[in-house]
Design an enzyme around this catalytic site. Structure first.
Site, mmCIF file in Angstrom:
data_model
loop_
_atom_site.group_PDB
_atom_site.id
_atom_site.type_symbol
_atom_site.label_atom_id
_atom_site.label_comp_id
_atom_site.label_asym_id
_atom_site.label_seq_id
_atom_site.Cartn_x
_atom_site.Cartn_y
_atom_site.Cartn_z
ATOM 1 N N HIS A 15 40.463 33.346 37.335
ATOM 2 C CA HIS A 15 41.810 32.775 37.313
ATOM 3 C C HIS A 15 42.723 33.613 36.437
ATOM 4 O O HIS A 15 42.310 34.538 35.769
ATOM 5 C CB HIS A 15 41.792 31.298 36.866
ATOM 6 C CG HIS A 15 41.508 31.072 35.416
ATOM 7 N ND1 HIS A 15 41.607 29.832 34.823
ATOM 8 C CD2 HIS A 15 41.122 31.912 34.418
ATOM 9 C CE1 HIS A 15 41.291 29.919 33.537
ATOM 10 N NE2 HIS A 15 41.000 31.165 33.273
ATOM 11 N N HIS A 40 40.537 37.175 35.225
ATOM 12 C CA HIS A 40 39.285 37.206 34.450
ATOM 13 C C HIS A 40 38.470 35.999 34.902
ATOM 14 O O HIS A 40 39.005 35.070 35.518
ATOM 15 C CB HIS A 40 39.565 37.142 32.944
ATOM 16 C CG HIS A 40 40.200 35.854 32.521
ATOM 17 N ND1 HIS A 40 41.548 35.636 32.618
ATOM 18 C CD2 HIS A 40 39.673 34.711 32.043
ATOM 19 C CE1 HIS A 40 41.825 34.409 32.213
ATOM 20 N NE2 HIS A 40 40.700 33.821 31.855
ATOM 21 N N HIS A 42 35.206 32.940 34.469
ATOM 22 C CA HIS A 42 34.457 32.030 33.593
ATOM 23 C C HIS A 42 33.234 31.509 34.333
ATOM 24 O O HIS A 42 33.246 31.389 35.559
ATOM 25 C CB HIS A 42 35.307 30.823 33.188
ATOM 26 C CG HIS A 42 36.462 31.153 32.313
ATOM 27 N ND1 HIS A 42 36.316 31.391 30.962
ATOM 28 C CD2 HIS A 42 37.777 31.307 32.596
ATOM 29 C CE1 HIS A 42 37.508 31.652 30.445
ATOM 30 N NE2 HIS A 42 38.413 31.620 31.415
HETATM 31 NI NI NI Z 1 40.475 31.878 31.374
#
Ligand code: NI
Length: 135
Positions: A15, A40, A42
């Protein structure tokens, strides 16, 4: 007597946190590294909690096999290995923070459960940062 059953799930997603109506500088000031235009990722950990009465016939609050299938179809298939900003319609005009993601996930899941069952979402964006939403 109400009991809570919980199911954990996992998905990876990319996101970017930014507002289209703000300048690059303003986005950088508010969102820092999360405004990176190249995105990036997660490793998200999701916990879905269902609270309700124990069914005297089955001894279950709800069948965990069914809960697992609902989470797969409604969350993992829609978010795993996706770019949330670009590939998930809900985030076209909504910043994909963990807070907003928890609300979106809640709204996807809620219609699948009997109204006598209470739903709560816990979403970990990192091992130390997580949000909860229960409607
Ligand atoms: Ni983030």
């Amino acid at each position: 007597m109400k009991v809570t059953v919980s199911r954990k799930a996992h998905f990876n997603a990319a996101h970017r946190l930014y507002r289209k109506d703000w300048s690059e500088d303003q986005n950088k000031t508010v969102f820092g590294k999360c405004a990176n235009p190249y995105y990036h990722g997660h490793n998200y950990e999701l916990i879905v909690h269902i609270t309700g009465e124990i069914d005297p016939q089955t001894g279950y609050v709800m069948d965990m096999k069914i809960l697992k299938e609902i989470i797969k179809a409604e969350v993992e298939d829609k978010m795993d290995h996706k770019n949330l900003n670009e590939e998930v319609a809900e985030f076209e005009n909504l910043i994909p923070t963990a807070e907003n993601m928890a609300v979106v996930i809640y709204n996807w899941l809620k219609p699948h459960f009997d109204s006598a069952l209470a739903l709560k979402i816990t979403l970990y964006e990192t091992p130390r940062n997580y949000v909860t939403f229960s409607g």
